[in-house]
Motif scaffolding. Structure first.
Motif, PDB file in Angstrom:
ATOM      1  N   ARG A 150       0.843  -1.209   0.000  1.00  0.00           N
ATOM      2  CA  ARG A 150       0.000   0.000   0.000  1.00  0.00           C
ATOM      3  C   ARG A 150       0.880   1.262   0.000  1.00  0.00           C
ATOM      4  NH1 ARG A 150      -5.566  -0.615   1.487  1.00  0.00           N
ATOM      5  NH2 ARG A 150      -6.100  -2.786   1.821  1.00  0.00           N
TER       6      ARG A 150
ATOM      7  N   ARG B 105       1.173   4.257  -2.848  1.00  0.00           N
ATOM      8  CA  ARG B 105       1.102   5.693  -2.519  1.00  0.00           C
ATOM      9  C   ARG B 105       2.334   6.417  -3.076  1.00  0.00           C
ATOM     10  NH1 ARG B 105      -2.426   7.776   0.380  1.00  0.00           N
ATOM     11  NH2 ARG B 105      -2.973   5.954   1.610  1.00  0.00           N
TER      12      ARG B 105
ATOM     13  N   SER C 178      -2.942   9.119  -4.331  1.00  0.00           N
ATOM     14  CA  SER C 178      -3.243   9.641  -2.995  1.00  0.00           C
ATOM     15  C   SER C 178      -4.624   9.191  -2.489  1.00  0.00           C
ATOM     16  CB  SER C 178      -3.167  11.168  -3.001  1.00  0.00           C
ATOM     17  OG  SER C 178      -4.088  11.685  -3.954  1.00  0.00           O
ATOM     18  N   SER C 179      -5.358   8.447  -3.310  1.00  0.00           N
ATOM     19  CA  SER C 179      -6.705   8.011  -2.943  1.00  0.00           C
ATOM     20  C   SER C 179      -6.656   6.694  -2.164  1.00  0.00           C
ATOM     21  CB  SER C 179      -7.565   7.834  -4.198  1.00  0.00           C
ATOM     22  OG  SER C 179      -8.735   7.098  -3.901  1.00  0.00           O
ATOM     23  N   ASP C 180      -7.141   6.737  -0.913  1.00  0.00           N
ATOM     24  CA  ASP C 180      -7.182   5.515  -0.108  1.00  0.00           C
ATOM     25  C   ASP C 180      -8.077   4.464  -0.746  1.00  0.00           C
ATOM     26  OD1 ASP C 180      -5.424   6.489   1.801  1.00  0.00           O
ATOM     27  OD2 ASP C 180      -7.020   7.275   3.085  1.00  0.00           O
TER      28      ASP C 180
ATOM     29  N   SER D 201      -6.865   0.781  -1.842  1.00  0.00           N
ATOM     30  CA  SER D 201      -7.513  -0.426  -1.300  1.00  0.00           C
ATOM     31  C   SER D 201      -7.997  -1.341  -2.407  1.00  0.00           C
ATOM     32  CB  SER D 201      -8.687  -0.040  -0.403  1.00  0.00           C
ATOM     33  OG  SER D 201      -8.219   0.551   0.773  1.00  0.00           O
TER      34      SER D 201
END
Length: 170
Positions: free
Chosen positions: A9, A13, A18-20, A24
């Motif tokens: 993860r 990044r 930058s998007s969680d 995921s």
């Protein structure tokens, strides 16, 4: 020491995403392609021009690299979106196809392939050959899973192979 999931993860990044949510979904897709679909040469990539975190992998050792883009099932997808992805992600090596992996809230995953232009269908012989290879691969994988503990135990304890038990397979 950082666990593998956290490292992957963090790598995603570091690529620029930058998007969680995207991280995921891409992480789930990466694990799905490696562990469930048994893909080869699986890697995660990021394209900043279209803000897409995606996975490239080979279904078999001889196949070309395929592109897999994770998409949440609640997101609207239209042909323009698919065209933009194809234009920005497809290369000579991957060809004109892109795979959208629709991932639901329970992490169930369905993959659809979209191809620019017309692609020749494989002959029935090629389809049968591919199916036979996949069935053989699944059989071998299942046998390895069944004997995993025994294999690991033998490897850890300097296992012994009786020459009478070995067979030459041609």
């Amino acid at each position: 020491m950082m666990d593998i999931e956290a490292k992957i993860r963090e790598d995603m990044r570091t690529l620029g995403c930058s998007s969680d949510l995207k991280i995921s979904l891409a992480y789930h897709l990466y694990v799905y392609l490696v562990d469930v679909k048994l893909m080869y040469d699986t890697e995660y990539c990021y394209n900043k021009d279209v803000d897409a975190l995606y996975i490239v992998a080979r279904p078999s050792k001889r196949d070309k690299m395929n592109i897999y883009v994770p998409v949440p099932t609640h997101e609207d997808v239209n042909m323009e979106f698919i065209g933009v992805l194809q234009q920005n992600l497809c290369t000579i090596e991957t060809g004109p196809s892109i795979n959208l992996a629709f991932i639901d809230g329970d992490l169930s995953t369905v993959i659809y392939t979209f191809t620019k232009g017309i692609v020749e269908r494989p002959t029935p012989e090629k389809v049968a050959e591919r199916r036979m290879r996949e069935e053989r691969r699944m059989f071998i994988d299942n046998e390895l899973r069944k004997k995993k503990n025994e294999i690991l135990n033998d490897a850890m304890n300097g296992g012994f192979v009786d020459d009478d038990e070995c067979q030459v397979i041609e």
